[in-house]
Design an enzyme around this catalytic site. Structure first.
Site, short mmCIF file in Angstrom:
data_model
loop_
_atom_site.label_atom_id
_atom_site.label_comp_id
_atom_site.label_asym_id
_atom_site.label_seq_id
_atom_site.Cartn_x
_atom_site.Cartn_y
_atom_site.Cartn_z
N LEU A 148 42.32 41.19 33.76
CA LEU A 148 41.73 40.17 34.20
C LEU A 148 39.88 40.75 35.09
O LEU A 148 39.38 41.71 35.08
CB LEU A 148 42.20 39.86 35.94
N ASP A 149 39.31 39.38 34.30
CA ASP A 149 38.10 40.05 34.88
C ASP A 149 37.75 40.28 36.21
O ASP A 149 38.13 39.66 36.77
CB ASP A 149 37.07 38.43 34.52
N PRO A 150 36.32 41.42 36.99
CA PRO A 150 36.44 41.01 38.17
C PRO A 150 36.16 39.78 38.77
O PRO A 150 36.82 39.84 40.09
CB PRO A 150 34.92 41.92 37.92
N ALA B 248 38.14 37.84 38.68
CA ALA B 248 39.72 37.02 39.16
C ALA B 248 40.11 37.52 39.75
O ALA B 248 40.10 38.77 39.96
CB ALA B 248 39.86 36.50 37.77
N ARG C 138 38.37 31.32 30.70
CA ARG C 138 36.19 31.36 30.73
C ARG C 138 36.07 29.69 29.41
O ARG C 138 35.45 28.88 29.23
CB ARG C 138 35.76 32.44 30.58
#
Length: 323
Positions: A48-50, A52, A183
């Site tokens: 997961l992206d930071p 998220a 994204r």
């Protein structure tokens, strides 16, 4: 200044359904959890992206052997897209590259833009992503300012629906398969609408088979750790919970012993493919490959081995994926 005592790790098997907070990478969250539990081996199942938040399944010990299965599972997200601005990361953590006016959009126009993004589609990954090219993550190349042509690949989008539309903001529900970047969906939606877009917030709601997960936050885990490890351990799910979506094959003691030595055995006939294998007491032994009425060992847990048989080494590094 006194040094922080070194963590003494322990053997630990199981699954944790972590509610990842914003601001941490998946690996940073993983390492914090690993040290709280003092787990010798740990991995997560899909980055997961930071920016998220939401479900990040963490695998301890032998559960790391099924991390790849969870990584490839169907997932659901809720995201808020901001129209009218494009960023270099395709989310709010990036630098704004271009701003354009947002046209008047009705439900029909938005639906027409969403429709081509559903189903089996070709998708270009974000330039800032963990996807590797030449053995190196794309984000590392991007941070050095290198020119990058992010690859396209086929992904599956099962659901992409508008939950709310207010001005330049769209709240979307997404259900997708492995490797799909939310994204990229938002970026491509913005281009189709002619104004550009980026992700403002992103939350992972579930990962199969955990479609109604009881997630635990880092703050909750820290509070439990203050009272002893029994409370932490009570948060763990058995490895079997991660295999609930697989067909089950049960073996008697003799066939279990032979499978543990790496031999194929007879089994109840069924559909060919990966199956969860259980012993006569109902304990999961690992993953097997069924072909008709024959079962071959594929990825067994250490307790399946009899007398030093098959014991596939788990991955110490976290599995990677898309968010």
């Amino acid at each position: 200044m006194s040094k922080k005592p070194r963590t003494v790790f322990r053997a630990l098997d199981g699954l944790l359904l972590l509610d990842k907070p914003p601001g941490l990478s998946s690996n940073q969250a993983l390492q914090q959890v690993r040290h709280l539990f003092r787990a010798e081996k740990a991995g997560h199942t899909g980055s997961l992206d930071p920016l998220a938040t939401g479900l990040l399944p963490v695998c301890f010990g032998e559960a790391t052997k099924i991390a790849g299965l969870l990584l490839g599972a169907r997932k659901a997200y809720e995201t808020e897209a901001v129209l009218g601005a494009v960023t270099d990361t395709d989310d709010a953590d990036g630098v704004t590259l271009l701003e354009r006016p947002v046209p008047e959009l009705d439900a029909a126009a938005i639906e027409a833009a969403l429709a081509p993004l559903r189903g089996d589609i070709r998708q270009r990954a974000p330039i800032y992503s963990a996807l590797k090219q030449g053995g190196e993550p794309l984000y590392a190349k991007a941070r050095r300012g290198e020119a990058i042509e992010a690859p396209e690949r086929q992904v599956s989008v099962y659901a992409l629906e508008v939950l709310q539309h207010e001005g330049a903001r769209l709240r979307l529900h997404v259900e997708c398969g492995s490797g799909t970047y939310v994204r990229s969906l938002v970026r491509d939606l913005g281009e189709t609408l002619g104004c550009g877009a980026h992700v403002a917030t992103l939350r992972r709601l579930w990962v199969e088979p955990f479609v109604a997960p009881r997630m635990v936050t880092l703050d909750e885990l820290r509070a439990l750790a203050q009272r002893g490890e029994s409370g932490l351990d009570a948060c763990l799910l058995p490895i079997e919970a991660g295999l609930s979506g697989f067909a089950a094959v049960r073996l008697d003691a003799e066939r279990r012993r032979r499978l543990g030595f790496g031999q194929s055995v007879d089994c109840e006939p069924g559909e060919a493919g990966e199956v969860a294998v259980y012993d006569e007491h109902g304990r999961c032994l690992g993953i097997g490959q069924r072909d008709g009425a024959r079962l071959a060992p594929q990825r067994l847990f250490r307790w399946a081995a009899a007398g030093g048989a098959v014991d596939n080494a788990p991955q110490d590094q976290p599995a990677t994926g898309a968010g």
